[in-house]
Design a protein around this motif. Structure first.
Motif, mmCIF file in Angstrom:
data_model
loop_
_atom_site.group_PDB
_atom_site.id
_atom_site.type_symbol
_atom_site.label_atom_id
_atom_site.label_comp_id
_atom_site.label_asym_id
_atom_site.label_seq_id
_atom_site.Cartn_x
_atom_site.Cartn_y
_atom_site.Cartn_z
ATOM 1 N N UNK A 20 39.218 14.000 -37.656
ATOM 2 C CA UNK A 20 40.022 13.426 -38.741
ATOM 3 C C UNK A 20 40.387 14.495 -39.773
ATOM 4 N N UNK A 21 39.393 15.322 -40.102
ATOM 5 C CA UNK A 21 39.648 16.369 -41.078
ATOM 6 C C UNK A 21 40.700 17.335 -40.555
ATOM 7 N N UNK B 286 44.238 15.731 -40.704
ATOM 8 C CA UNK B 286 44.895 15.637 -42.001
ATOM 9 C C UNK B 286 45.129 17.030 -42.574
ATOM 10 N N UNK B 287 44.253 17.955 -42.217
ATOM 11 C CA UNK B 287 44.454 19.328 -42.680
ATOM 12 C C UNK B 287 45.741 19.908 -42.085
ATOM 13 N N UNK C 179 48.783 18.169 -43.485
ATOM 14 C CA UNK C 179 48.990 18.615 -44.859
ATOM 15 C C UNK C 179 49.723 19.952 -44.875
ATOM 16 N N UNK D 17 45.399 9.417 -39.847
ATOM 17 C CA UNK D 17 44.954 10.551 -40.667
ATOM 18 C C UNK D 17 46.032 11.617 -40.789
ATOM 19 N N UNK E 133 49.286 13.153 -48.854
ATOM 20 C CA UNK E 133 48.540 13.941 -49.818
ATOM 21 C C UNK E 133 49.348 15.171 -50.224
ATOM 22 N N UNK F 251 36.549 24.859 -40.556
ATOM 23 C CA UNK F 251 37.930 25.326 -40.559
ATOM 24 C C UNK F 251 37.853 26.795 -40.259
#
Lengths: 520, 385
Positions: free
Chosen positions: B137-138, B141-142, B145, B165, B172, B380
């Motif tokens: 999920x991270x 969305x990363x 983004x 996401x 965002x 990351x």
């Protein structure tokens, strides 16, 4: 002619005295029982009549009235049979009325005149300590388990009459002394599979370091425990091994537990005082009444009372009816259950350690990525547990399946006896402070006995500021941390490590569903 | 007749709402008739073209359509469109997305909310499993983004998990950038009718995406999310994308259908590789094995689009503090799949009390996250070593 005989009936888990008054007077032959008898009690007429005739004893051909005083309470069960029969004999002057003054009778009669055991012998006899209680032979051990007085017994009605007339000797129980070594011979475990339960050792559990530690903490601090994990992770196996870690019951606990168990009659004839913590695992289809107790006339104790001073294990917590689960909340707080009905109200002990097991989600897997449930399904599943109930579990632990290496490893874990030693030690430390387990510490007591180290305080502050802990959760974490510290030989200050472990054993089941602020 | 739909559009929209009229049949009918005539044809008021007549002979389709092609159906469609401000783009019209027009099986009628101008830029589709891990999920969305910040339109299916996401990430970015320049708009391609929110809990997300960018569907308003609509949706999603990124996927499922559609169209498919231990990454790892280029950070996607990646680097900065050696070692050991405290203790050999401190510290620093009892390392780049 008139005679009065002392007996007792069961109400909840306590006996209450009953005076059986028998009047045989002029009138058409007949037999009436008054004083709120229930169906079984009213049928005693036929049993008593057959028993008397079988034993060659006379049945009065007069108008007989049997009154069960106090008349305001409802009487239930067959435990008054023997008293009615003796009353009838006294009213006919077969037995001397004077001879009855010191006796009390608690037994059911067979049609052949034999004395049959009744439910609740322990509490019934405990209500009659000022008299010499007569019970069926099978009840003798159970009846004398908790009373300081001697208990008497005879095989059948004929023998009772002989003994009362001093033509024969009573069969007696050993005199009971809590402190004497002798009473240990009467000590026993509860339930049919008690021996099976005893042989369940913690050494059988492979791996599972966290769950093991959780059991230890739960036993040491009397913290309620929730095990969350996939099927096959060993949740039931772990829960069964928790009772072994609990110390033997104290005298008061033993008497209270024996009374509860006696009043539902689960006992074998050679029963004695229950010294080991009971373990109850009701099925999830259990009704509200079977769990908390009740019934119309006779207020039977429920599973929570039977588990009192021991462990109540609820497997598949989510499958229990929500109303049943929420009914546990008040007993969990108060340690007793107070049941009221239109005619009666009773108080029964319910001081149990609650252990529950559940799957993390409908598919049971829970592990992110492996689990096939979507968030909505998971949320629906979690909605089965009310927040207030989940809040009462101080320990919420994720249990994972042991992997192949652990399963095949010949290495055995720590055994129950080793862990139980540490538990006993930690309990001693806790009880030396406030005479209660750590889970029962009040806020003021907590402040006094669980000061936080600087680091621990910072950690808690962070949790509170992040909104992961509520006010109530804050105190619960501190109680668990206190127990962790006790177990690790740090009776003074609660350190960072203890607090961290307490926090980690407080899994928030819904945290995976919340979308959080993203870190970039 | 109305402000929101022209007569032509309304006729075409009503046609698409007939039972058993898939994209193929609709395309065939609209190929031989203009929408209003076609409507008259199914009503039996006009003579069908030979091909259409043959089509209507099949399985009594013609009779079924005639029974359903009523004025009330038309009014119902119109009402729903008005109520949810749903617009229609016909393939013959100017505002129909150009990238779809040349597709091998373009939808003849396209319903949309918001502004289709959102598609007039570089486009990347992001897809994946509905049950994603936290790091999936991270990562989603990363990436979304970063793409939005670089002006790339992110297209996704608005389903649960990865899809949602991706759009969270885009929204965002729009929030963050609104002061200076506007980040690229999100585009959602959904299977059900545009006024039938599915899954329900995404109602806010649907609204926000429609407001910020566009929401597109082939299904007429009011159409429920029936199973057959999802593969059709996946085809549109693939057709709209220039590059398709699969973040986390099992080796079968909807994401793999989209990948097939993309490969049919010769669209570049990129996959975010995961740990072999992580079942949620089985599909993406398989794609990498089969030759799809792996995505490690947003640069890889930008390069696949042929874009300058220098600006992206400014944002691909991991603000978390560096770890002490022992912690870095532990993180390196646990990275990959989600784990429980049990597994942590067993794999690292750290005693339980110390493990508790260690995880507490890593959580505070943002290196691990706890979801319902399962821990995960959030990574990351390669900063943890």
């Amino acid at each position: 002619m008139f005679a009065s005989v002392r007996s007792a009936t069961l109400l909840g888990v306590r006996g209450s005295r009953v005076d059986v008054e028998v009047h045989a007077g002029i009138g058409l032959p007949g037999f009436t029982v008054v004083g709120q008898p229930d169906e079984v009690c009213r049928e005693s007429r036929d049993r008593v009549r057959a028993a008397l005739l079988s034993c060659g004893l006379p049945w009065p051909t007069r108008r007989v009235t049997v009154n069960l005083a106090p008349t305001g309470d409802r009487k239930s069960g067959a435990c008054l049979d023997l008293a009615i029969a003796i009353g009838l004999l006294a009213a006919q002057e077969v037995v001397a009325i004077d001879a009855l003054a010191n006796f009390a009778f608690v037994a059911e009669l067979g049609l052949d005149g034999s004395l049959r055991p009744v439910r609740g012998a322990t509490p019934l006899v405990l209500a009659l300590t000022d008299r010499m209680a007569v019970v069926a032979p099978e009840n003798l051990a159970e009846a004398s388990a908790a009373t300081p007085a001697q208990v008497y017994s005879a095989k059948n009605l004929r023998d009772v009459v002989e003994c009362l007339s001093r033509r024969a000797d009573w069969q007696c129980s050993k005199s009971f002394d809590l402190n004497s070594g002798e009473s240990t011979s009467l000590n026993r475990d509860v339930g049919a599979d008690a021996t099976a339960l005893n042989s369940r050792d913690l050494a059988d559990v492979q791996g599972q370091p966290v769950a093991r530690r959780a059991l230890e903490i739960a036993a040491a601090g009397a913290h309620h425990l929730l095990l969350v994990g996939p099927p096959g992770a060993g949740k039931t196996m772990l829960a069964e091994r928790l009772v072994g870690l609990l110390p033997p019951l104290t005298d008061d606990e033993a008497i209270s537990t024996t009374m509860v168990h006696s009043s539902v009659q689960l006992e074998s004839p050679n029963a004695g005082l229950i010294r080991r913590a009971p373990y109850r695992a009701p099925h999830h289809s259990s009704s509200m009444v079977s769990m908390v107790g009740g019934g119309t006339a006779l207020m039977r104790p429920g599973e929570i009372s039977l588990a009192s001073n021991g462990v109540l294990f609820l497997d598949e917590l989510g499958e229990f009816a929500p109303s049943v689960l929420d009914a546990l909340r008040q007993p969990l707080e108060q340690g007793i259950v107070r049941l009221a009905r239109a005619r009666t109200s009773v108080v029964m002990p319910a001081k149990f350690l609650l252990v529950a097991a559940t799957n993390p989600c409908p598919c049971g897997e829970g592990t992110p990525g492996v689990c096939t449930c979507d968030d909505a399904a998971r949320a629906r599943y979690l909605r089965r547990f009310s927040g207030p109930l989940l809040d009462r579990f101080d320990l919420r632990v994720a249990v994972s399946r042991p992997n192949t290496n652990e399963l095949l490893s010949p290495e055995r874990g720590e055994s129950t006896s080793e862990v139980a030693k540490r538990v006993a030690n930690a309990r001693q430390i806790a009880f030396a402070r406030f005479k209660c387990a750590n889970s029962a510490l009040t806020r003021e007591q907590l402040d006094a006995v669980a000061p936080l180290s600087k680091k621990a305080e910072q950690r808690l502050r962070r949790e509170l500021e992040a909104g992961h802990l509520t006010g109530r959760g804050y105190h619960r974490v501190r109680r668990v941390a206190r127990t962790v510290a006790d177990l690790n030989g740090a009776p003074e200050v609660v350190d960072d490590a203890h607090l961290n472990l307490a926090l980690m054993m407080r899994v928030d089941l819904a945290s995976g569903l919340r979308s959080r602020e993203l870190v970039f | 007749m109305s402000s929101i739909l022209s007569n032509e559009q309304l006729a075409a929209a009503s046609l698409s709402a007939l039972p058993k009229i898939g994209p193929k049949r609709l395309t065939t009918i609209l190929k031989y008739h203009d929408p209003q005539t076609a409507w008259a044809v199914v009503q039996g008021r006009a003579k069908p073209h030979v091909v259409v007549a043959a089509l209507m002979q099949e399985n009594g389709l013609g009779q079924m359509w005639r029974a359903n092609a009523t004025l009330s159906l038309q009014q119902q469609i119109l009402g729903r469109c008005k109520k949810a401000s749903i617009h229609v783009a016909l393939i013959s019209e100017e505002n129909y997305p150009r990238c779809l027009k040349n597709d091998i099986s373009p939808p003849a009628v396209l319903f949309y909310q918001g502004d289709l101008q959102a598609l007039a830029t570089r486009r990347v589709g992001m897809i994946g499993t509905r049950s994603a891990t936290a790091s999936g999920r991270y990562m989603t969305s990363h990436l979304a983004f970063e793409l939005a910040m670089n002006g790339v339109c992110v297209i996704s299916g608005l389903a649960r998990g990865i899809d949602a996401w991706a759009h969270h990430g885009v929204l965002r970015a729009r929030e963050k950038k609104s002061a200076s320049a506007i980040a690229a708009a999100p585009v959602g391609v959904v299977a059900s009718g545009l006024d039938y929110v599915y899954p329900k809990e995404h109602a806010d997300l649907w609204r926000n995406v429609a407001q910020a960018g566009a929401l597109v569907s082939e299904s007429p308003p009011g159409a429920p999310p029936e199973a057959f609509r999802f593969p059709l949706r996946n085809r549109i999603l693939a057709a709209l994308s220039e590059v398709l990124v699969v973040v986390e996927s099992k080796d079968r499922g909807g994401s793999m259908i989209t990948v097939d559609e993309a490969q049919k169209r010769d669209i570049t498919v990129l996959a975010v590789p995961g740990s072999p231990r992580n079942i949620a990454s089985a599909g993406t790892n398989m794609l990498v094995q089969q030759g799809c280029l792996p995505v490690v950070n947003v640069d890889d996607i930008l390069v696949a689009l042929g874009l300058d990646n220098r600006r992206a680097n400014d944002n691909s900065f991991d603000p978390r503090p560096r770890l002490a050696e022992s912690d870095a070692h532990v993180v390196a050991m646990m990275v990959g799949a989600p784990f429980t405290l049990d597994e942590f203790v067993m794999r690292t050999g750290v005693p339980l009390l110390e493990a508790a401190i260690c995880l507490g510290r890593l959580e505070a620093l943002g290196w691990v996250i706890n979801n319902s009892g399962w821990w995960e390392v959030i990574e990351f780049g390669q900063r943890y070593s």
